[in-house]
Design an enzyme around this catalytic site. Structure first.
Site, short mmCIF file in Angstrom:
data_model
loop_
_atom_site.label_atom_id
_atom_site.label_comp_id
_atom_site.label_asym_id
_atom_site.label_seq_id
_atom_site.Cartn_x
_atom_site.Cartn_y
_atom_site.Cartn_z
N TYR A 149 0.86 -1.18 0.00
CA TYR A 149 0.00 0.00 0.00
C TYR A 149 0.89 1.22 0.00
O TYR A 149 2.01 1.19 0.50
CB TYR A 149 -0.91 -0.04 1.22
CG TYR A 149 -2.33 0.36 0.95
CD1 TYR A 149 -3.04 -0.22 -0.10
CD2 TYR A 149 -2.98 1.30 1.73
CE1 TYR A 149 -4.36 0.13 -0.34
CE2 TYR A 149 -4.29 1.65 1.50
CZ TYR A 149 -4.98 1.07 0.45
OH TYR A 149 -6.28 1.42 0.20
N TRP A 175 1.01 4.26 1.44
CA TRP A 175 1.09 5.31 2.46
C TRP A 175 2.39 5.27 3.25
O TRP A 175 2.60 6.11 4.13
CB TRP A 175 -0.09 5.19 3.42
CG TRP A 175 -1.39 5.60 2.81
CD1 TRP A 175 -2.35 4.79 2.28
CD2 TRP A 175 -1.89 6.93 2.67
NE1 TRP A 175 -3.42 5.53 1.82
CE2 TRP A 175 -3.16 6.85 2.06
CE3 TRP A 175 -1.39 8.20 3.02
CZ2 TRP A 175 -3.93 7.98 1.77
CZ3 TRP A 175 -2.17 9.32 2.73
CH2 TRP A 175 -3.41 9.20 2.12
#
Length: 811
Positions: free
Chosen positions: A119, A121
Site C-alpha cells: 500500500y 502510504w
C-alpha cells in the site's frame, strides 16, 4: 511543532522531508531529531509532524524469523503467528530464505500462488514508494497475484466511470476550485461532513495547507455549509456549519426523498435532465414507486437486483424520514432551499465505505442533475472535499516521476484490494469484480510491504483465521507493527528519515535528505529488493546498475528535462525544494467541474455510451449483479439503525480517521498517545447513551457485536447522534486470547463484506454494536512492546531432531 527560537543551534543539521501530512524542516543532532518545524511555504503546518521524533522507537532491529517456521519449515505452526517468538538471523540468511521460498512456491505452484500486498502510504518519497518497488520486483520475478483499488475509495473508483465516463482520480483533479466556490456557491451540502483533520492529508504528499483558510474565506463570503452526518464536529469550526443529524448509511434515502420532493413540487430542471442525462425516466420511476417495468424500461435482460431494490414504494420525504431519522418537514425545506440557491452537493469518502457504497456517489450526481446545476460555477456535483487537502485546488498536482514499473504479466489474477480474507479462505472459489469474473488463487506465500492489513482490513478475527492458511508470510517493515508480529520472516526496512529521496508536495518538489543512519540493521526497501533480485537472477534488470541515490538523481533529471528553469541537482538538494513551474497557490485557479460538457454537450460529450451523464447504465445491467442495479437506488444494507440488526445492536459505530496520526502510523508516538484514555483509543459516546449504561467519562468500556469486541476509553460528548459511537481507526491491534482488542481497534467489530460485486470495496461504516462499562481490572495494552526475540542458540536448543520442511536454513 517546535519554534525556531527554541532550538539550540550548536551542531544542529536541518533537512527537509515531505510526508502525506505536509512538508517539514527536521532539525537533528548526532542522528537524533531535536525539532520538527513546518516548511516555510506552509501557512498551517500539521501537528502530526511531531510524530517524526519517534522514528527510532519500536523498531525491527535485525532480520527475524518466527521460531516454528525456522525450525520446521514453511507451514509450521501457523496458528502461532502473533504468539511465536522470533529468532534474529543474519541478512544473508534471511535473504536466502526469502529467495528460496519465492522460488519454491513459483516452481511448485505457479506465480499466482505468490500474493504481493503493498500500500502506498508508507512514504511520500517518489523513489521510496515501496509499492512501486515491490511491483517492479514482482513483475521481473514473473508476476504475482496483485490487487486493485484502495480501501479509501474503492466503491467510488468503481462507479465513477459508469456515471461520467472518466476515472475517479481524473475527476478528482477537475473538481470545482475554491476560488469559484467563494464567488458563486450559496449552499455547500456536505454528505459525510468536511472533516478538517482529513483535509491536512493528501496521498502522495501534502503541499502547503490552504484548506482551512479557504473554508474560512468561503464562509466569510457568505457560503452556507451544511454538514449531513452523525457527527456535528465533522467540520472546521470557522465555517459555522449547520448540522443535519442523520442515521449513518442512509444518505441515499435522504437524497431520494429530496429528489421526490423536487419533482413533486415542480422544482426539478426537466430541461437539464432531458438534454444532459441518459436514463432519468427510469430513475424517476424508481423514486416514484412506479414498478419494475417502468424503472427498467426496454431492458430485456435478467434483473437479479430486483429483490434488493424496492420499485413499488414512492420515496417521499415521509418515507425518507422513516429511514434516515430526519424530520420530513426538514427534508422538504432542504429540497426547496437547494433549488432556490446555487448549491454544490459534496460526497465524502465515508459515505461510500459502506454496504452498497457505490450508490451514494451515483444518487448524489442524480440529485445535482435534478437541480440542474451541474457544470455551473459554484453549483452541481463535487466529491472528496474534506477527504484530502488538495481537493478544489483548481489544477492537477505537479507530476513527479518515480521508479519505472513494468507492465503486469498475463496469468496471475488481480483481486479487489479489500478481498484478501476471501482470497485466503477460498482457493479456487469464484469471484466477481467490476464486470470481470475469476477464481481466487491458492496462495502459498504472502509478501507484504508498506502497509498493515491488521489496521485497515475489516473483521480482524476472521482475517486472523485466514492468515493461518499461507505457508509463508514475508513482511518488510520498519516497526514491530501488527502485521510484522504475524509474519514468518520480517525484513527490517528504513523509514523516510533514514534515506534520501525526492517528494512531491502538490506545487513543489522536496529534496528529502536522511536525518539519521538506519536504526539497527535496517536497510532501504530498494536495497532489500535489489539483493533478492540478485539471488533470483534478475538483479541487473531490477537496478539497471544504479544505487538508490543514483535513482533519486535520475528521477529529478527526468523532471528537470520538462522544466528547463529547474536548478541543477546539487543546487536543488542544497536549497531543499523547488517550486513547480506555472502553478498558482492551491485553490486560486478557476475551474468548474463538467463546465465544458454543460456549455457544449454535443461538441464536448462525455466518454459514456450516450455522451451524457448516465443515470442508467446498460453495461452494469449486463453484469447482472444482485447487489448493484444499473441506476442509483436505495438498497437496504445488511444492518442499520432502525433496520436489520438494530434490535440486538442499538448503536452505530463510526470508525473514522484519527486526528492524532495518519491511519495507524506512529500510534506509539506522543501525538497519538496524548489522546489515549485509560491507555486505549478513545471512544466518544453521547451522554444520554452513556447514562443509560452507567458509563462515566474516562471509564474503560467494551464495544461488542457478533463479530468481535474491543476495549476503549470513554469520552462523553454531545457532538454526535445519540445512537452512534465514534471510535477512530488506527490503534495497534492487540488481541487478547478471546480475540478482544485491548487497544481499541474498531476493525474487530466491522464486517468484511464487499460494497457490491462491482466495486468490492470495504463496508466498514456499516456496523452496529453495543457498549458496556468494563467491570474489573482492565488488561494492559501490549501492542507497543516488541515480540519475544530469541538468540539463535536458544532456538537451536529447542529444535530437537525435527527435520526442516524444505527450509534452506536448518537450526
Amino acid at each position: 511543532m517546535s519554534a525556531a527560537s527554541d532550538i539550540p543551534t550548536a551542531g544542529v543539521r536541518t533537512t527537509a522531508i515531505g510526508t502525506h501530512f505536509g512538508s517539514f524542516l527536521v532539525d537533528s543532532r548526532d542522528g537524533e531529531v531535536v525539532a520538527v518545524r513546518g516548511h516555510p511555504t506552509d501557512p498551517e503546518p500539521s501537528h502530526l509532524g511531531e510524530s517524526l521524533r519517534h522514528f527510532a522507537e519500536n523498531r525491527v532491529m535485525r532480520p527475524a524469523v518466527r521460531q516454528s517456521w525456522l525450525r520446521d519449515g514453511p507451514g509450521a505452526a501457523t496458528e502461532l503467528r502473533g504468539d511465536d517468538p522470533f529468532v534474529e538471523v543474519e541478512w544473508d540468511t534471511a535473504l536466502d530464505l526469502v529467495a528460496a521460498e519465492l522460488t519454491r512456491v513459483r516452481d511448485d505452484h505457479g506465480n499466482a500462488s505468490v500474493f504481493g500486498g503493498s500500500y502506498g502510504w508508507g512514504s511520500a518519497g517518489r523513489f521510496g514508494l515501496v509499492s512501486s518497488q515491490q511491483h517492479r520486483f514482482m513483475r521481473f520475478f514473473g508476476g504475482c497475484t496483485d490487487q486493485k483499488g484502495t480501501y479509501s475509495s474503492a466503491a467510488a473508483e468503481a462507479i465513477f466511470p459508469y456515471m461520467v465516463g472518466t476515472g475517479y482520480h481524473a475527476g478528482l483533479a477537475r473538481q470545482t476550485s475554491w476560488s469559484v466556490i467563494c464567488e458563486h456557491t450559496e449552499l455547500f451540502v456536505c454528505f459525510g461532513g468536511m472533516r478538517a483533520s482529513n483535509s491536512h492529508v493528501t496521498y502522495g504528499g501534502q503541499g502547503p495547507h490552504h484548506h482551512n483558510d479557504w473554508v474560512a474565506r468561503a464562509s466569510k463570503a457568505g457560503v452556507q455549509f451544511l454538514n449531513v452526518g452523525p457527527l456535528r464536529d465533522d467540520f472546521d469550526k470557522s465555517a459555522d456549519a449547520r448540522w443535519l443529524s442523520i442515521r449513518p448509511g442512509t444518505d441515499v434515502a435522504l437524497m431520494a426523498g429530496i429528489i421526490h420532493t423536487l419533482v413533486t413540487d415542480g422544482l426539478a430542471d426537466e430541461e437539464f435532465l432531458t438534454t444532459y442525462c441518459e436514463g432519468w425516466d427510469r430513475l424517476r420511476a424508481h423514486v416514484f414507486g412506479e414498478g419494475l417495468a417502468a424503472a427498467c424500461g426496454d431492458w430485456r435482460g435478467p434483473t437479479p437486483w430486483t429483490d434488493a431494490v424496492d420499485y413499488d414504494t414512492p420515496k417521499t420525504a415521509q418515507w425518507a424520514a422513516e429511514v434516515t431519522g430526519v424530520d420530513a418537514g426538514d427534508i422538504v425545506e432542504l429540497a426547496h432551499e437547494m433549488a432556490r440557491k446555487r448549491t454544490l452537493v459534496n460526497l465524502s469518502l465515508s459515505t461510500q465505505r459502506a454496504h452498497h457504497g457505490e450508490q451514494p456517489y451515483w444518487m448524489a450526481l442524480a440529485l445535482a442533475c435534478v437541480l440542474g446545476q451541474v457544470g455551473l460555477p459554484g453549483g452541481g456535483y463535487a466529491f472528496s472535499f474534506g477527504t484530502q487537502g488538495n481537493t478544489g485546488a483548481g489544477q492537477a498536482r505537479a507530476r513527479i516521476p518515480g521508479l519505472p514499473v513494468p507492465m503486469r504479466q498475463p496469468g496471475p489474477p488481480t483481486i479487489a484490494v479489500s478481498r484478501i480474507t476471501e482470497m485466503l479462505e477460498g482457493p479456487r472459489e469464484p469471484f466477481d469484480f467490476d464486470g470481470r469474473t475469476g477464481r481466487f488463487p491458492d496462495v502459498r506465500l504472502v509478501y507484504w510491504s508498506g502497509g498493515n492489513p491488521f489496521h485497515h482490513h475489516q473483521d480482524l478475527n476472521r482475517l486472523m483465521q485466514a492468515w493461518q492458511r499461507p505457508e509463508t508470510i514475508v513482511v518488510q517493515e520498519p516497526f514491530w507493527s501488527s502485521v510484522a508480529r504475524r509474519a514468518d520472516i520480517v525484513l527490517p526496512a528504513t523509514t523516510p528519515l533514514e534515506r534520501n529521496d525526492i517528494g512531491g508536495a502538490e506545487t513543489m518538489l522536496i529534496a528529502m535528505a536522511a536525518v539519521a543512519e538506519p536504526v539497527g540493521e535496517s536497510q532501504d526497501d530498494y536495497w532489500i529488493f535489489a539483493r533478492l533480485a540478485e539471488r533470483l537472477g534478475f538483479g541487473e534488470q531490477f537496478t539497471e546498475g544504479r544505487t538508490a541515490d543514483e535513482w533519486v538523481e535520475v528521477i529529478y533529471e527526468i523532471h528537470r528535462a520538462a522544466d528547463p528553469e529547474a536548478p541543477p541537482y546539487e543546487e536543488f538538494r542544497r536549497e531543499g525544494y523547488v517550486m513547480a513551474p506555472g502553478m498558482a497557490l492551491m485553490g486560486d485557479p478557476e475551474q468548474v467541474f463538467l463546465e465544458a460538457f454543460r456549455s457544449d454537450p454535443d461538441g464536448k460529450p462525455l466518454h459514456t455510451p450516450s455522451g451524457r451523464i448516465q443515470l442508467w447504465n446498460d453495461k452494469i445491467a449486463e453484469y447482472g449483479y444482485d447487489d448493484c442495479p444499473p441506476h442509483p437506488a436505495w438498497m437496504e444494507p445488511f444492518e442499520r439503525l432502525g433496520g436489520a440488526g438494530s434490535d440486538r445492536w442499538p448503536l452505530h459505530l463510526v470508525s473514522n480517521q484519527p486526528v492524532a496520526r495518519l491511519h495507524s502510523q506512529f500510534d506509539h508516538a506522543a501525538p497519538s498517545q496524548a489522546t489515549k484514555v485509560a491507555g486505549r483509543e478513545p471512544v466518544r459516546i453521547h451522554p444520554e447513551t452513556a447514562a443509560a449504561r452507567g458509563i462515566s467519562d474516562g471509564d474503560v468500556v467494551r464495544l461488542y457485536n457478533d463479530r468481535g469486541a474491543c476495549l476503549a476509553g470513554a469520552v462523553l460528548d454531545d457532538s454526535l447522534l445519540p445512537e452512534a459511537v465514534q471510535l477512530s481507526t488506527g490503534a495497534w491491534y492487540d488481541p487478547a486470547p478471546d480475540g478482544t482488542c485491548r487497544a481499541g481497534n474498531p476493525n474487530t467489530l466491522t464486517a468484511d463484506v464487499g460494497t457490491s460485486r462491482l466495486g468490492q470495496g470495504p463496508s466498514a461504516h456499516t456496523c452496529l454494536v453495543e457498549v458496556e462499562r468494563y467491570e474489573g481490572k482492565p488488561p494492559p495494552v501490549e501492542s507497543y512492546a516488541p515480540p519475544e526475540i530469541l538468540p539463535l542458540r536458544d532456538s537451536r536448543a529447542t529444535a530437537g531432531n525435527q527435520t526442516p520442511n524444505r527450509s534452506p536454513c536448518s537450526v
